[in-house]
Write an enzyme that holds these catalytic residues in place. Structure first.
Site, PDB file in Angstrom:
ATOM      1  N   SER A   1      19.824 -62.263  -0.694  1.00 11.01           N
ATOM      2  CA  SER A   1      20.251 -61.451  -1.834  1.00 11.01           C
ATOM      3  C   SER A   1      19.100 -60.905  -2.662  1.00 11.01           C
ATOM      4  O   SER A   1      19.252 -59.882  -3.321  1.00 11.01           O
ATOM      5  CB  SER A   1      21.195 -62.267  -2.723  1.00 11.01           C
ATOM      6  OG  SER A   1      20.571 -63.473  -3.104  1.00 11.01           O
TER       7      SER A   1
ATOM      8  N   GLU B   1      24.280 -59.330 -19.612  1.00  9.20           N
ATOM      9  CA  GLU B   1      23.736 -60.681 -19.680  1.00  9.20           C
ATOM     10  C   GLU B   1      22.830 -60.850 -18.476  1.00  9.20           C
ATOM     11  O   GLU B   1      22.934 -60.113 -17.501  1.00  9.20           O
ATOM     12  CB  GLU B   1      24.876 -61.704 -19.623  1.00  9.20           C
ATOM     13  CG  GLU B   1      25.364 -62.064 -18.217  1.00  9.20           C
ATOM     14  CD  GLU B   1      25.974 -60.902 -17.444  1.00  9.20           C
ATOM     15  OE1 GLU B   1      26.431 -59.938 -18.089  1.00  9.20           O
ATOM     16  OE2 GLU B   1      25.978 -60.944 -16.191  1.00  9.20           O
TER      17      GLU B   1
ATOM     18  N   LYS C   1      21.592 -56.818  -7.084  1.00 13.32           N
ATOM     19  CA  LYS C   1      22.209 -56.534  -8.384  1.00 13.32           C
ATOM     20  C   LYS C   1      22.299 -55.035  -8.683  1.00 13.32           C
ATOM     21  O   LYS C   1      23.224 -54.575  -9.343  1.00 13.32           O
ATOM     22  CB  LYS C   1      21.413 -57.234  -9.488  1.00 13.32           C
ATOM     23  CG  LYS C   1      21.474 -58.747  -9.437  1.00 13.32           C
ATOM     24  CD  LYS C   1      22.842 -59.262  -9.806  1.00 13.32           C
ATOM     25  CE  LYS C   1      22.882 -60.778  -9.888  1.00 13.32           C
ATOM     26  NZ  LYS C   1      24.265 -61.267 -10.100  1.00 13.32           N
TER      27      LYS C   1
END
Lengths: 295, 409
Positions: free
Chosen positions: B393, B122, B100
């Protein structure tokens, strides 16, 4: 190896499509219809009352429509319950959830249109026109053609789709053409170029959002509202109605002095389950709007 | 470095000016934010063609995030599932523990460049929230993160981290109190404060230019994988796998491969979406398997919805994957046959989580475990000489309580 800026830069930008002009084909949208525009042809500002279909329940919402009609609304904007209301504040979101609950979990476009048809079947003489406020996906889910047909068949004359900006609206406009007016939103943030787009694509009237943010009551009207309205009016020959955050008779009168119509939503929806209270407020606001002297 | 890619318009084109990948994407939002999206699109295009912006971002990715992340050959895992080679792209080793941050740094740099002082975001699992809070702290921006109350319960550690980093966590108590509700709340807030606020969207979803921007910022994953495979002298790869919720790590992994379909023998690209309790259980996040196209959160794509067009609540054991929609470029990839999407259940993901812990000493995020869970099926397809790349990830520290509840020990 470091992060290969060569490869990064290269790969990032080679993937672009040949620019395709968004296909706004200037469809006959600004051609005058006699649908919603007549609401504004009474020689005085118009009151547009927003109600949530199905709230507090099906019959309660039908009754509320009759009450606001009797109390002097010129146009009823009927909200279609939906679970993801991006543009709405807590009062309307809660009413939508309650409507769905009251109907056992599902109350949508079809059920809303049944209420509208009932109302129109029994309305009398100088009764208000009906426009639907519906988010895009229920229309898309039904198919634009069929949705436009059913809405027109039920007797509604226009549609407001809060999450459909005019540059994304060609398919909808094609389906609505000749059947329904489509009212687009203009915002204080809209540029002049966008106000042109909104004005061109709209029919019936242009809905000027008073402030950035969601629907709901506010204590004061935003500073600069008259400038916003003047800008919107400079970009369209259609009537301009102002909504979002207008809740009291005093505010409504203030707005009526600068616009062709005033939309009141949350303040009415809050009283939608209590016909007597609703009627009193609508009557007070209607009289304030209708008697507002034009500047 | 030599040029890796052929000219893309010969291979793959998208999105167009209005943000459409084929029929998917677009900008279905209230007029109030349209000008902001247009401004953002222009600012992004301009920044992205500015070598200074590019260099600033690259420096941060190297010095701050710790890139390049390893492409690790997981021998014991490969043996356990019956493949020749499994490479893990270790995004779990990025600063903050997941991919991210790649996107957050890019967007926050852009926010600064645009003169915005406030950042909102969010978050579902909390990874994007933590990454945004981190980037905001680094760049001295005020930050508020919208998070569903159910996710706040499931991911209390990340909530605390965000607060430590100086961000405000705004609880969202609507719907199921999960990711989709947080996106709606953040979008609503953005409508209200659009003039001074930058919305850092964490997944490859939302109105244009977000899916494009997130893809571009995350493409560093796939580009590094390609460089690393070349450096290792790998000539053939059978499959490249990533998990898909909204789809940011997956699009970042796949996109460079889509542009270079002939490299490594043209590997099959496979996305693992969250099936929850099963695609037909009514408790699922598998928007590709069970959804049909519709509009939510400003874009058109596959969407879990009821018959009348109300978005459905998604379910997955993974807070990062329980989203009823999927990024528009993935929908396009699917329709074009460029990527295959496979549903993975909660229990398959938990088993894969366990397997990676025991064979490699790596605790994966439950999201990434969905990608790992496809390895047995790929082993069946490609056999003991097969080579598969999996994007890992994120790391799984945040999921310890969840897998404990699921019975792992």
């Amino acid at each position: 190896m470091t992060v290969s800026s060569d490869a990064f830069g290269e790969a990032r930008w080679v993937g672009r499509a040949t620019p395709v002009k968004p296909g706004h084909d200037g469809m006959n949208a600004s051609a005058r219809s006699d649908r919603l525009e007549r609401v504004f042809a009474k020689g005085r500002p118009a009151l547009i009352a927003y109600l949530m279909a199905g709230y507090p329940d099906r019959d309660g919402s039908l009754q509320a429509m009759r009450v606001v009609a009797r109390a002097g609304a010129d146009l009823i904007e009927v909200g279609v319950p939906y679970t993801d209301q991006l543009a709405d504040g807590p009062v309307i979101v809660n009413a939508s959830a309650r409507a769905r609950e009251a109907a056992g979990g599902s109350f949508g476009l079809v059920e809303t249109l049944e209420v509208v048809a009932d109302f129109i079947g029994k309305r009398q003489g100088d009764s208000p026109a009906i426009a639907l406020m519906c988010y895009l996906n229920p229309l898309m889910s039904m198919g634009f053609e069929r949705a436009a047909q059913l809405i027109a068949d039920a007797g509604a004359e226009g549609v407001i789709i809060p999450d459909l900006p005019p540059d994304m609206a060609d398919d909808w406009l094609r389906a609505a053409e000749g059947r329904l007016d489509t009212v687009f939103l203009a915002a204080p943030t809209s540029t002049d170029a966008r106000l042109d787009l909104v004005g061109e694509a709209s029919s019936g009237f242009v809905y000027c959002v008073s402030t950035t943010g969601i629907t709901g009551e506010r204590e004061t009207l935003p500073l600069g509202l008259s400038d916003t309205v003047a800008r919107v009016k400079a970009h369209t020959s259609l009537p301009v109605a102002v909504g979002f955050g207008v809740s009291s008779a005093g505010q409504a009168a203030e707005v009526a002095r600068i616009a062709d119509g005033v939309v009141v939503g949350s303040a009415f929806v809050k009283r939608q389950a209590d016909p007597a209270e609703l009627e009193a407020l609508v009557a007070e606001v209607a009289s304030a709007v209708h008697s507002a002297g034009r500047a | 470095m030599s040029r890796l890619f052929p000219r893309a318009d010969e291979v793959y084109a998208g999105p167009d000016e209005a943000g459409f990948f084929g029929p998917y994407g677009g900008r279905y939002v209230p007029e109030t934010v349209m000008p902001a999206l247009l401004e953002l699109t222009a600012a992004f295009e301009e920044a992205a063609s500015d070598p200074v912006f590019q260099q600033d971002l690259d420096n941060l990715l190297v010095d701050y995030v710790g890139r390049v992340t390893p492409l690790y050959p997981a021998h014991r895992l490969a043996e356990a599932v019956g493949l020749g080679t499994v490479f893990l792209k270790r995004e779990d080793l990025c600063h903050t523990g997941a991919h991210k941050i790649n996107n957050c740094l890019g967007q926050c740099l852009l926010a600064k460049r645009m003169g915005k002082k406030r950042i909102i975001a969010e978050t579902g699992a909390g990874q994007h929230g933590v990454a945004t809070a981190t980037a905001a702290a680094l760049m001295g921006l005020e930050c508020a993160v919208f998070m569903g109350v159910e996710d706040i319960r499931r991911q209390s550690l990340n909530v605390y981290k965000m607060r430590l980093l100086g961000a405000k966590v705004v609880p969202v108590d609507e719907g199921t109190g999960t990711l989709a509700d947080a996106v709606t709340a953040a979008l609503r807030h953005w409508v209200e404060r659009v003039e001074d606020t930058f919305y850092v969207l964490g997944s490859a979803v939302g109105p244009h230019p977000y899916p494009l921007m997130v893809r571009d910022f995350q493409s560093v994953i796939g580009l590094e994988i390609i460089d690393q495979l070349l450096a290792r002298g790998v000539s053939r790869v059978d499959a490249v796998v990533a998990c898909v919720g909204g789809g940011s790590n997956a699009v970042g992994t796949f996109y460079p491969f889509v542009l270079a379909p002939d490299m490594f023998g043209g590997p099959e690209l496979v996305g693992a979406e969250a099936a929850g309790l099963g695609v037909d259980s009514g408790q699922t996040g598998a928007s590709m398997a069970k959804g049909r196209p519709g509009v939510m959160h400003g874009f058109y794509s596959y969407l879990l919805q009821d018959e009348t067009g109300n978005p459905l609540e998604a379910y997955s054991i993974s807070a990062g994957l329980d989203y009823p929609g999927v990024g528009p470029e993935h929908a396009h990839f699917r329709d074009e046959g460029l990527v295959r999407y496979e549903p993975v259940t909660d229990s398959e993901a938990v088993a894969a989580f366990d397997l990676l812990c025991k064979t490699e000493g790596i605790i994966p995020a439950i999201e990434s475990s969905h990608a790992l869970a496809l390895l047995p099926a790929l082993a069946e397809k490609y056999g003991p000489a097969g080579t598969v790349v999996v994007t890992l990830s994120g790391r799984g520290d945040k999921d310890i309580d969840i897998v404990r509840e699921a019975g792992l020990s």
